[in-house]
Design an enzyme around this catalytic site. Structure first.
Site, PDB file in Angstrom:
ATOM      1  N   ARG A 235      -6.297  -4.212   4.909  1.00 58.79           N
ATOM      2  CA  ARG A 235      -6.411  -3.246   3.816  1.00 58.79           C
ATOM      3  C   ARG A 235      -5.840  -1.918   4.298  1.00 58.79           C
ATOM      4  O   ARG A 235      -6.110  -1.494   5.422  1.00 58.79           O
ATOM      5  CB  ARG A 235      -7.868  -3.062   3.368  1.00 58.79           C
ATOM      6  CG  ARG A 235      -8.475  -4.274   2.682  1.00 58.79           C
ATOM      7  CD  ARG A 235      -7.836  -4.559   1.336  1.00 58.79           C
ATOM      8  NE  ARG A 235      -8.417  -5.716   0.675  1.00 58.79           N
ATOM      9  CZ  ARG A 235      -7.988  -6.961   0.811  1.00 58.79           C
ATOM     10  NH1 ARG A 235      -6.965  -7.221   1.628  1.00 58.79           N
ATOM     11  NH2 ARG A 235      -8.563  -7.948   0.153  1.00 58.79           N
ATOM     12  N   GLU A 264      -1.027  -0.286  -5.545  1.00 54.56           N
ATOM     13  CA  GLU A 264      -0.302  -1.526  -5.804  1.00 54.56           C
ATOM     14  C   GLU A 264      -0.181  -1.769  -7.304  1.00 54.56           C
ATOM     15  O   GLU A 264      -1.137  -1.524  -8.045  1.00 54.56           O
ATOM     16  CB  GLU A 264      -1.024  -2.708  -5.136  1.00 54.56           C
ATOM     17  CG  GLU A 264      -1.105  -2.610  -3.633  1.00 54.56           C
ATOM     18  CD  GLU A 264      -1.719  -3.854  -2.984  1.00 54.56           C
ATOM     19  OE1 GLU A 264      -1.922  -4.862  -3.699  1.00 54.56           O
ATOM     20  OE2 GLU A 264      -1.978  -3.821  -1.773  1.00 54.56           O
ATOM     21  N   HIS A 283       2.108  -7.706  -0.816  1.00 55.86           N
ATOM     22  CA  HIS A 283       0.739  -8.245  -0.755  1.00 55.86           C
ATOM     23  C   HIS A 283       0.729  -9.744  -1.050  1.00 55.86           C
ATOM     24  O   HIS A 283       0.087 -10.210  -1.997  1.00 55.86           O
ATOM     25  CB  HIS A 283      -0.199  -7.515  -1.718  1.00 55.86           C
ATOM     26  CG  HIS A 283      -1.637  -7.616  -1.300  1.00 55.86           C
ATOM     27  ND1 HIS A 283      -2.613  -6.754  -1.729  1.00 55.86           N
ATOM     28  CD2 HIS A 283      -2.277  -8.506  -0.472  1.00 55.86           C
ATOM     29  CE1 HIS A 283      -3.783  -7.077  -1.195  1.00 55.86           C
ATOM     30  NE2 HIS A 283      -3.599  -8.145  -0.433  1.00 55.86           N
TER      31      HIS A 283
END
Length: 323
Positions: A235, A264, A283
């Protein structure tokens, strides 16, 4: 029941599960785009009884949940949802939150894809070939190098196992890690300061929590070798982003491999899209067909159980699955 599936970036949600097993009165609608604006998100979801999401792509704080009076079922995916869904608020509002299981190994694979690409410059060489060029830099072997692992747990241990196969020296740190726990995995437990000073690559495998946010700050980055790489598939809040970007721009570290971000999808003008010493992926750590079939398949089961009055895989206010 009207069911919304959010953030279906690849337009695959409806092909990854037996949605036809739901009662005919269930209508499933998938949205491929991500809605960042809360007002537009609420407007989009106002007419839905259930909402399904992939991991933490869309956040559900109390202020959003309170504006969705029709919502009765929130369908999460994966094992960590307590920081991105206000679970106590959902309980207060009578919203059932169900989740799914998840495969963790895909993130380990992406971690190693990044480590190898950074050491050998594979991403630069591929770009050169596509642009009509040939060899553009001199890579470095991973064998004999030191890999520092922050968090020797579910992710960190298999990452270490691969490192052993490549002949790397393995060191690790986390707040409670001891040599007794690290030794059986062929890993040396070291201090945080020593890990950053010795490592040729550092990979982060700690969950986001109040204790771990900012665990990699400016002092840690300053201790890194000028040639060392920092890999983050965990993260982004675990890293002081401003300190890392400053180090990357100044060439004070070798580079970074990043699969997670504070914002994001990543904004088009973000430095990670342009810095030459950054390998950035969108991601994709958990994004494999096997996980999507698991997420959406168990989501169908969760909807069926809810409609039958016997919900399963229910998340409590503490984020743990109750049933």
């Amino acid at each position: 029941m009207r069911i919304a599936l959010l953030d279906d970036y690849q337009n695959v949600a409806l092909s990854c599960a037996p949605w036809g097993n739901l009662p005919p009165e269930c209508q499933v609608v998938a949205f491929a785009d991500h809605e960042k604006d809360e007002d537009r998100l609420v407007a989009r979801l106002a007419d839905f009884d259930a909402v399904g999401r992939v991991r933490e792509r869309t956040l559900f704080p109390r202020r959003v949940l309170e504006r969705l009076p029709r919502l009765k079922l929130l369908l999460a995916t994966g094992l960590r949802n307590d920081r991105s869904i206000d679970l106590p608020a959902a309980a207060d509002l009578g919203i059932t939150v169900c989740s799914t299981t998840s495969h963790s190994f895909p993130t380990v694979e992406v971690t190693w894809a990044m480590i190898l690409s950074l050491f050998r410059g594979i991403h630069h060489e591929v770009a050169s070939v596509r642009n009509g060029g040939w060899q553009v830099q001199l890579g470095s072997a991973v064998r004999g190098k030191t890999l520092g692992i922050l968090g020797l747990g579910t992710m960190g241990i298999p990452v270490a196992q691969v490192g052993q196969a490549f002949g790397m020296k393995l060191i690790a740190w986390s707040p409670n890690l001891t040599q007794h726990r690290a030794g059986p995995h062929g890993v040396e437990a070291v201090s945080k300061e020593e890990l950053f000073a010795r490592s040729d690559a550092i990979t982060i495998h700690m969950p986001e929590s109040e204790r771990s946010v900012g665990v990699v700050g400016a002092p840690e980055i300053a201790r890194m070798k000028k040639s060392a790489f920092l890999i983050n598939t965990s993260r982004m809040p675990l890293i002081d982003e401003d300190a890392m970007i400053a180090a990357l721009r100044a060439g004070r570290i070798g580079g970074a491999g990043l699969d997670v971000y504070n914002d994001e999808p990543l904004p088009r003008d973000h430095p990670y899209r342009h810095l030459p010493n950054v390998l950035a992926t969108p991601h994709i750590g958990y994004v494999i067909r096997e996980n999507y079939e698991l997420y959406y398949g168990e989501t169908v089961e969760n909807i069926q159980a809810f409609l039958a009055g016997r919900p399963i895989r229910v998340l409590g206010p503490d984020g743990k699955i109750r049933t």
